[in-house]
Design an enzyme around this catalytic site. Structure first.
Site, mmCIF file in Angstrom:
data_model
loop_
_atom_site.group_PDB
_atom_site.id
_atom_site.type_symbol
_atom_site.label_atom_id
_atom_site.label_comp_id
_atom_site.label_asym_id
_atom_site.label_seq_id
_atom_site.Cartn_x
_atom_site.Cartn_y
_atom_site.Cartn_z
ATOM 1 N N CYS A 2 -18.897 -42.730 35.426
ATOM 2 C CA CYS A 2 -17.784 -43.346 34.770
ATOM 3 C C CYS A 2 -18.629 -44.238 33.684
ATOM 4 C CB CYS A 2 -16.783 -43.940 35.307
ATOM 5 S SG CYS A 2 -15.765 -43.148 36.484
ATOM 6 N N ARG A 28 -22.238 -39.934 32.015
ATOM 7 C CA ARG A 28 -21.995 -40.643 33.231
ATOM 8 C C ARG A 28 -20.751 -40.151 33.780
ATOM 9 N NH1 ARG A 28 -24.441 -45.709 33.818
ATOM 10 N NH2 ARG A 28 -22.777 -46.052 35.287
ATOM 11 N N TRP A 72 -15.286 -39.862 35.571
ATOM 12 C CA TRP A 72 -15.662 -38.892 36.822
ATOM 13 C C TRP A 72 -14.764 -39.238 37.787
ATOM 14 C CZ3 TRP A 72 -17.329 -38.611 41.760
ATOM 15 C CH2 TRP A 72 -17.956 -37.473 42.042
ATOM 16 N N ASN A 96 -15.120 -49.117 36.297
ATOM 17 C CA ASN A 96 -15.948 -48.057 36.947
ATOM 18 C C ASN A 96 -16.406 -48.631 38.432
ATOM 19 O OD1 ASN A 96 -18.308 -46.481 37.554
ATOM 20 N ND2 ASN A 96 -19.669 -47.645 36.324
ATOM 21 N N GLY A 97 -16.176 -47.662 39.325
ATOM 22 C CA GLY A 97 -16.546 -48.077 40.498
ATOM 23 C C GLY A 97 -15.427 -47.645 41.752
ATOM 24 N N GLU A 463 -36.846 -28.665 44.918
ATOM 25 C CA GLU A 463 -36.464 -29.343 43.452
ATOM 26 C C GLU A 463 -36.386 -28.216 42.566
ATOM 27 O OE1 GLU A 463 -35.508 -31.754 42.193
ATOM 28 O OE2 GLU A 463 -36.372 -31.199 40.102
ATOM 29 N N LYS A 467 -32.542 -27.816 40.696
ATOM 30 C CA LYS A 467 -32.444 -27.726 39.255
ATOM 31 C C LYS A 467 -31.770 -26.521 38.780
ATOM 32 C CE LYS A 467 -33.217 -30.435 37.979
ATOM 33 N NZ LYS A 467 -33.733 -31.806 38.506
ATOM 34 N N GLU A 470 -27.793 -26.501 39.959
ATOM 35 C CA GLU A 470 -26.985 -27.582 39.239
ATOM 36 C C GLU A 470 -26.757 -27.176 37.903
ATOM 37 O OE1 GLU A 470 -28.268 -31.790 38.775
ATOM 38 O OE2 GLU A 470 -30.465 -31.162 38.606
ATOM 39 N N HIS A 486 -39.012 -16.740 59.970
ATOM 40 C CA HIS A 486 -38.421 -17.525 61.089
ATOM 41 C C HIS A 486 -36.853 -17.131 60.736
ATOM 42 C CE1 HIS A 486 -42.133 -18.575 62.712
ATOM 43 N NE2 HIS A 486 -42.479 -19.100 61.655
ATOM 44 N N LYS A 576 -24.277 -38.187 35.835
ATOM 45 C CA LYS A 576 -25.617 -38.560 35.902
ATOM 46 C C LYS A 576 -25.820 -39.630 37.064
ATOM 47 C CE LYS A 576 -29.575 -38.631 34.024
ATOM 48 N NZ LYS A 576 -30.926 -37.527 34.707
HETATM 49 O O1 M6R Z 1 -30.405 -41.927 39.482
HETATM 50 P P1 M6R Z 1 -31.249 -41.446 40.743
HETATM 51 O O2 M6R Z 1 -32.636 -40.655 40.902
HETATM 52 O O3 M6R Z 1 -30.896 -42.307 41.852
HETATM 53 O O4 M6R Z 1 -30.378 -40.040 41.103
HETATM 54 C C1 M6R Z 1 -30.297 -39.189 42.347
HETATM 55 C C2 M6R Z 1 -29.974 -37.828 42.230
HETATM 56 O O5 M6R Z 1 -28.217 -38.024 41.931
HETATM 57 C C3 M6R Z 1 -30.405 -37.136 41.175
HETATM 58 O O6 M6R Z 1 -31.534 -36.708 41.164
HETATM 59 C C4 M6R Z 1 -29.630 -35.555 41.175
HETATM 60 O O7 M6R Z 1 -30.001 -35.076 41.929
HETATM 61 C C5 M6R Z 1 -30.095 -34.760 39.651
HETATM 62 N N1 M6R Z 1 -28.885 -34.404 38.908
HETATM 63 C C6 M6R Z 1 -30.895 -33.907 40.009
HETATM 64 O O8 M6R Z 1 -31.338 -33.271 38.583
#
Ligand code: M6R
Length: 581
Positions: A2, A28, A72, A96-97, A463, A467, A470, A486, A576
């Site tokens: 948010c 956000r 969100w 927000n929270g 990773e 990527k 998402e 395995h 984010k």
């Molecule tokens: O702000 P942060 O680095 O703590 O966030 C951690 C994850 O939420 C963040 O890396 C998330 O996995 C990304 N969307 C990946 O691209």
């Protein structure tokens, strides 16, 4: 999650300013939005809708104060009723929270016909009730805050009282000081076009802004607090897309500079971080999502350059290991946003047990940066796309430097990283992007993608999977190269796409095992091999190879999303900064 934004001042277009500010915070949270203004007659009308605020052109005109929210969803589905602001009697607020005990407070509270399913409306009811009992606006906010268990950043407008009140506990709020107006936002880019002079609100503090007048006080005692004005070095262009179609590709290309910037720390600060690590007996690197994969890469950096075995744990799994945390433990927190709830909770609990915290974040004003004993900024500049790219390589660069410094090899570390930075600079050009796009075209209609890597490239396989998942919604999964035989190899069919990170003999043997079962092999490596059906070249970066290897994968993920007609900057169901557990 948010984004919240407020403005009060010598302006007649406060509603539009909030609209523009919220658009900059949309990363956000983007499932619904809402804005409330103080109309010239004194009442507070609200406009709110489900959907993205980026499509909104016009809101109220003629107001000098306004608050807004980009949501969100946590409590309650994505409906217009659940969108903020919420209004009860004289009180209009955004939040927000997470208000964890809102159900109990709702049951104990005054009778009210609730219009939404949110925790936030309960706060509005509480404050309105306290005002009716005769409390001042500040007292009402303080008393309501006492009842909240959880995290909040609140913006409150009250009919009949000029100005905007804000309070925080655990969710970010930054005050922007304009000449004749004041802003409050979850993040600096929201008001950067108007001012770069800020005050940071800390936990359990509140502020009353009224035009250029700003008064800080304790949320617990009401005592007034003095704050220093701070100039932030961010530039407006850094937080804008410029000529790029999306933030994600802009941020990928910014890696031409960000790696060099990430390691541009004074030796003294790196040494302070190393002293903290070396003064402790146990070291836990804790992070979430992509930041966790960067921390996993650090496990290999430390093993190679300082012969230290570090523990790397996703923050959400850390509770099982908290028994090992004590005053001799160092917790290394890696986070782009510095606000991730799972991580923040571990740090707060660790600090209560006496552990020391070394944090690496991209947001110096963030809660994690501010509670850390030592903070190493990663200096990547604002990262707006939900998918982390430039912050990831910046985190990895600092972690690499730290590992080298821990092994008394800081100069060598800097040298290697300078060459990584130069190599990535050379790699990032339109021709290379076209080549990656061609590979994306080959696999854009696949429903599954496997990625394998060995050693420090194994975390990069994980990773790569995050990527691609998402932003393109393709089912992607990463494995240690040696593990596929395995179990996972049973999933390989004619044409299954497999990304193979690296070109060492053992990984190539694993790739051959995949190929002989029909897999299409896409090599991501420094040299080409016969078994590759497609090849994405990565420059040779020695011990820091994992940092360079992640770059083509980011470009691939981006183009998969675009080719599949998706918005890579705002993937579904994500936000984010993940400030909820
Ligand atoms: O702000 P942060 O680095 O703590 O966030 C951690 C994850 O939420 C963040 O890396 C998330 O996995 C990304 N969307 C990946 O691209």
């Amino acid at each position: 999650m948010c984004g919240i934004f407020a403005v009060s001042g010598e302006t007649s277009d406060a509603g539009m300013r909030v609209l523009e500010g919220l658009k900059k915070l949309e990363y956000r949270g983007y499932d619904s939005w809402g804005i409330a203004v103080r109309a010239p007659e004194g009442h507070v009308p609200i406009e709110k809708e489900i959907g993205k605020i980026s499509h909104v052109e016009q809101v109220f005109v003629d107001a000098h104060e306004a608050i807004g929210h980009s949501r969100w969803a946590t409590h309650g589905g994505v409906t217009r009723e659940n969108a903020h602001p919420h209004q009860v009697g004289r009180v209009t607020l955004v939040h927000n929270g997470i208000f964890e005990n809102y159900k109990e407070v709702k049951e104990e509270g005054p009778d009210h016909a609730f219009l939404s399913e949110t925790d936030t409306e309960v706060i509005a009811v509480m404050i309105n009730h306290l005002l009716e009992e005769g409390k001042s606006s500040e007292e009402a906010l303080r008393t309501a805050a006492e009842k909240i268990i959880g995290r909040f950043a609140l913006l409150v407008m009250i009919e009949g009282i000029s100005g905007i009140l804000a309070a925080r506990r655990g969710s970010p709020l930054i005050i922007g000081r304009g000449e004749e107006e004041t802003f409050i936002a979850s993040d600096i880019p929201a008001f950067l076009a108007h001012t770069n002079v800020v005050n940071y609100l800390d936990d359990d503090e509140m502020v009353h802004i009224d035009g250029a007048k700003v008064q800080f006080s304790s949320l617990q005692t009401g005592e007034l607090i003095e704050k220093r004005n701070i100039e932030v070095p961010w530039k407006v262009e850094e937080a804008e897309k410029g000529d790029y179609p999306h933030f994600m590709i802009k941020e990928i290309f910014e890696q031409k500079e960000t790696i060099a910037r990430a390691i541009n720390h004074e030796d003294a600060l790196v040494e302070e971080a190393i002293e903290l690590l070396q003064s402790c007996n146990g070291v836990y690197f804790v992070a979430c999502g992509t930041a966790h994969k960067a921390a996993m890469a650090a496990e290999y950096f430390f093993a190679k350059f300082s012969h230290r075995k570090i523990n790397v744990v996703p923050a959400s799994e850390m509770p099982s290991f908290e028994q090992f945390i004590n005053e001799k433990t160092a917790i290394v927190a890696v986070s782009q946003s510095g606000e991730t709830a799972d991580l923040l909770e571990i740090l707060e609990r660790g600090q209560k047990k006496g552990a020391k915290v070394l944090a690496m974040t991209n947001v110096e004003s963030s809660t994690i940066a501010r509670i850390a004993d030592v903070h190493l900024p990663i200096n990547a500049g604002p990262e707006k796309a939900v998918a982390s790219t430039k912050a990831t390589t910046a985190q990895m660069a600092i972690l690499f430097l730290l590992a080298c410094a821990d092994g008394n090899r800081m100069n060598e570390g800097r040298q290697i990283l300078r060459s990584v930075s130069g190599n990535i600079n050379d790699l990032l050009n339109p021709r290379y992007e076209d080549l990656v796009r061609t590979v994306a075209q080959e696999i854009m209609n696949h429903s599954t993608l496997f990625i394998i890597g060995r050693g420090s490239l194994y975390p990069m396989a994980l990773e790569a999977a995050i990527k691609i998942q998402e932003v393109s919604y393709i089912h992607a999964q990463g494995f240690p190269a040696g593990e596929i035989k395995h179990g996972p190899i049973a999933l390989i069919e004619e044409g299954t796409a497999c990304l193979v990170l690296g070109d060492d003999q053992e990984t190539l043997s694993n790739a051959t095992e995949l190929k002989s079962r029909g897999a299409m092999i896409i090599g991501v490596s420094t040299t080409q091999a016969d078994i590759f059906d497609h090849w994405l070249r990565v420059p040779d970066c020695g011990g820091a190879q994992s940092i360079a290897t992640v770059v083509p994968i980011q470009i691939l993920a981006y183009h998969l999303a675009v080719l599949r007609g998706l918005d890579p900057d705002m993937p579904r169901n994500l936000a984010k900064s993940v400030t909820v557990k």
